[in-house]
Write an enzyme that holds these catalytic residues in place. Sequence first.
Site, short mmCIF file in Angstrom:
data_model
loop_
_atom_site.label_atom_id
_atom_site.label_comp_id
_atom_site.label_asym_id
_atom_site.label_seq_id
_atom_site.Cartn_x
_atom_site.Cartn_y
_atom_site.Cartn_z
CE LYS A 16 -3.68 -2.16 2.76
NZ LYS A 16 -4.52 -2.61 1.64
CE LYS A 66 10.60 -3.74 7.49
NZ LYS A 66 9.58 -3.54 8.51
CG ASP A 78 21.52 7.67 17.69
OD1 ASP A 78 22.56 7.37 17.06
OD2 ASP A 78 21.41 8.67 18.43
N GLY A 129 10.99 -11.38 17.00
CA GLY A 129 11.65 -11.31 15.69
C GLY A 129 11.92 -9.86 15.32
CG MET A 215 3.08 -4.63 15.26
SD MET A 215 4.87 -4.70 15.06
CE MET A 215 5.39 -4.17 16.67
P1 ATR Z 1 9.15 -10.56 11.79
O1 ATR Z 1 10.24 -9.86 11.06
O2 ATR Z 1 7.78 -10.38 11.20
O3 ATR Z 1 9.17 -10.27 13.27
P2 ATR Z 1 10.44 -13.05 12.30
O4 ATR Z 1 11.68 -12.34 12.60
O5 ATR Z 1 10.48 -14.30 11.48
O6 ATR Z 1 9.40 -12.11 11.56
O7 ATR Z 1 9.70 -13.37 13.71
C1 ATR Z 1 8.47 -14.00 13.77
C2 ATR Z 1 7.99 -13.99 15.22
O8 ATR Z 1 6.68 -14.56 15.29
C3 ATR Z 1 8.86 -14.79 16.17
O9 ATR Z 1 8.81 -14.18 17.44
C4 ATR Z 1 8.13 -16.14 16.18
O10 ATR Z 1 8.37 -16.91 17.33
P3 ATR Z 1 9.70 -17.84 17.44
O11 ATR Z 1 10.83 -16.92 17.72
O12 ATR Z 1 9.43 -18.77 18.55
O13 ATR Z 1 9.82 -18.53 16.10
C5 ATR Z 1 6.71 -15.67 16.16
N1 ATR Z 1 5.74 -16.66 15.68
C6 ATR Z 1 5.58 -17.09 14.41
N2 ATR Z 1 4.55 -17.96 14.33
C7 ATR Z 1 4.04 -18.08 15.58
C8 ATR Z 1 2.95 -18.83 16.16
N3 ATR Z 1 2.18 -19.64 15.41
N4 ATR Z 1 2.70 -18.69 17.47
C9 ATR Z 1 3.48 -17.88 18.23
N5 ATR Z 1 4.52 -17.15 17.75
C10 ATR Z 1 4.79 -17.25 16.45
#
Ligand code: ATR
Length: 271
Positions: A16, A66, A78, A129, A215
């Site tokens: 978007k 990113k 920063d 993450g 988010m």
């Molecule tokens: P982003 O850049 O969107 O933060 P990421 O770095 O891959 O993506 O992080 C994804 C996050 O969502 C992580 O905190 C992940 O948990 P883990 O560190 O245990 O993998 C979390 N996540 C993804 N799927 C999930 C689910 N089904 N239930 C709970 N947490 C989830």
Amino acid sequence: MADRYCVFGNPIGHSKSPAIHALFAQQTGEDIVYEARLAPTDSFAASVREFVVAGGRGANVTVPFKEEAFRLCDAHSDRATLAGAVNTLSFVDGRILGDNTDGAGLVRDLVFNLKTPLSARRILLLGAGGAARGATGTMLEREPAALVIANRTAAKAEDLALHFADLGPVSGCGFADLIGESFDVVVNATSASLGGEVPPLPEGVFSPDAMAYDMMYGKGDTAFLAHARQLGVDRLADGLGMLVEQAAEAFFVWRGVRPDTAPVLDALRRA
Ligand code: ATR
């Protein structure tokens, strides 16, 4: 000729950002064009250089680039350094400057648009993450009473909290450790909503009058917001406001002009 900007991502088709920046440009009278550019996953840096050679003045960066964008920059703000990730590039005198407006976008949406102060409040951040990392420093700047980061993989939440420990009262844990705790603001920064899943939160995590913020955004409630609603939470928001606010902050970084976000957010909600 109009100054050129773009957003790099993969995929990028549904972004978007071009529509948002077109509305900002129209509103402020800034002469810019902004397009979406698909970067191949193995040649992000080459895509950026190509855009610079073609006269690009700046770019946004989205999933999955990113962190790579951070490494590509000659200098960082920063807040980009704290986040370890860059979503806003400026091309100035042959150098690439990196900034990160995601955290500012989230905080602005919560505090100004949604009238949800963070100062002296108990905040729960779900996920550890990139999205969580981008938000942690900026939220701590608002001086909450506590910021708890909870993650499926508890060790990642603990590491993230340690990284920001100098900035305020932040701690990390797993979801089960939240039993008996309650929070004024709960922000979902996991990608669980993408798969229609919800992090397993113990009952009572939402205090009365809590704000549930995802988010992610989409048509209707995300899985997380639907879950919060079921638990009786009635202050709910998805990440569309954050998207518009991080874009406005990037526009300000590039142009020195701050667009009015409310009509743009309205237009996106109607679309
Ligand atoms: P982003 O850049 O969107 O933060 P990421 O770095 O891959 O993506 O992080 C994804 C996050 O969502 C992580 O905190 C992940 O948990 P883990 O560190 O245990 O993998 C979390 N996540 C993804 N799927 C999930 C689910 N089904 N239930 C709970 N947490 C989830």
